[in-house]
Scaffold this active site. Structure first.
Site, PDB file in Angstrom:
ATOM      1  N   ASP A  24      47.057  38.017  95.767  1.00  0.00           N
ATOM      2  CA  ASP A  24      46.592  38.619  97.014  1.00  0.00           C
ATOM      3  C   ASP A  24      45.615  37.653  97.693  1.00  0.00           C
ATOM      4  OD1 ASP A  24      45.359  40.197  99.024  1.00  0.00           O
ATOM      5  OD2 ASP A  24      45.720  42.017  97.857  1.00  0.00           O
TER       6      ASP A  24
ATOM      7  N   TYR B  60      59.153  37.274  94.770  1.00  0.00           N
ATOM      8  CA  TYR B  60      58.503  37.080  96.068  1.00  0.00           C
ATOM      9  C   TYR B  60      58.782  35.671  96.599  1.00  0.00           C
ATOM     10  CZ  TYR B  60      54.666  37.465  99.496  1.00  0.00           C
ATOM     11  OH  TYR B  60      53.929  37.521 100.641  1.00  0.00           O
ATOM     12  N   GLU B  61      58.707  34.702  95.712  1.00  0.00           N
ATOM     13  CA  GLU B  61      58.926  33.308  96.101  1.00  0.00           C
ATOM     14  C   GLU B  61      60.334  33.089  96.636  1.00  0.00           C
ATOM     15  OE1 GLU B  61      58.734  28.872  93.963  1.00  0.00           O
ATOM     16  OE2 GLU B  61      58.158  30.694  92.877  1.00  0.00           O
TER      17      GLU B  61
END
Length: 210
Positions: free
Chosen positions: A118, A192-193
């Site tokens: 985050d 996510y990547e």
């Protein structure tokens, strides 16, 4: 990223204590006992849905891995992958990564992975960033002298901040990538990547030592 509540997650975690630790303080200094054999220990702080840590454990059977994640739903999703894979060199921890020095003894860890943490972009939240100096101090305490910290993000602001934070802490950079997927670097991706790299978003990465 917050995941939707899954009623099955906590019961699944409770039913599989051989793979998931919910009170990591009890294993401080004794983590090797949870694996099939003693091997260099690597920790991912914030595993998300677990693709990275599972694939790393598959790729490097000569290392032991711990996936640390505070969201029970995410741990449950990763646990499903582990129940299918049955990797003897992978353990999961459901806990907050801010307690690292309470979970691991000094010099117990060989390497730490920070993947797409985050960014906490507002200045008032700086101390929550996983590359803030207090977090770096905790990594240094639990890692061996030659241990490696690996950090990846799609957030340029967080990457620039992390470079400065680590430099000011006296860390030594081994590698710095401004567009990881535009290189031949051997790389295991997170969910996510993959999503953001397919959209053309550059992925930033660095590796550093204390």
């Amino acid at each position: 990223m917050r995941l939707r509540n899954k009623p099955w997650a906590k019961p699944l975690i409770k039913a599989n204590p051989q793979w998931v630790v919910t009170e990591p303080e009890q294993w401080r200094g004794k983590w090797q006992e949870r694996f099939a054999k003693p091997q260099p220990l690597y920790v991912e702080v914030g595993t998300g849905k677990g693709r990275f840590i599972v694939e790393m454990a598959q790729k490097y059977p000569d290392r032991n891995f711990i996936g640390l994640e505070m969201q029970a739903v995410a741990v449950g999703i990763t646990l499903k992958k582990q129940l299918e894979a049955q990797l003897p060199n992978l353990q999961l921890v459901c806990a907050n990564g801010s307690g690292l020095t309470e979970f691991f003894a000094d010099d117990e860890v060989t390497g730490i992975f920070l993947n797409f943490s985050d960014p906490w972009p507002k200045k008032r939240n700086e101390k929550r960033r996983l590359t803030y100096k207090s977090f770096l101090a905790s990594y240094k305490q639990v890692m061996q002298d030659d241990g490696l910290l690996e950090f990846k993000t799609d957030n340029r602001g967080l990457f620039e901040y992390s470079l400065c934070s680590m430099n000011n802490f006296g860390m030594h950079f081994e590698q710095v990538f401004l567009d990881l997927h535009d290189t031949d670097e051997d790389n295991v991706m997170t969910e996510y990547e993959e999503k953001f790299s397919k959209k053309g978003q550059p992925i930033y990465k660095l590796t550093a030592k204390f």
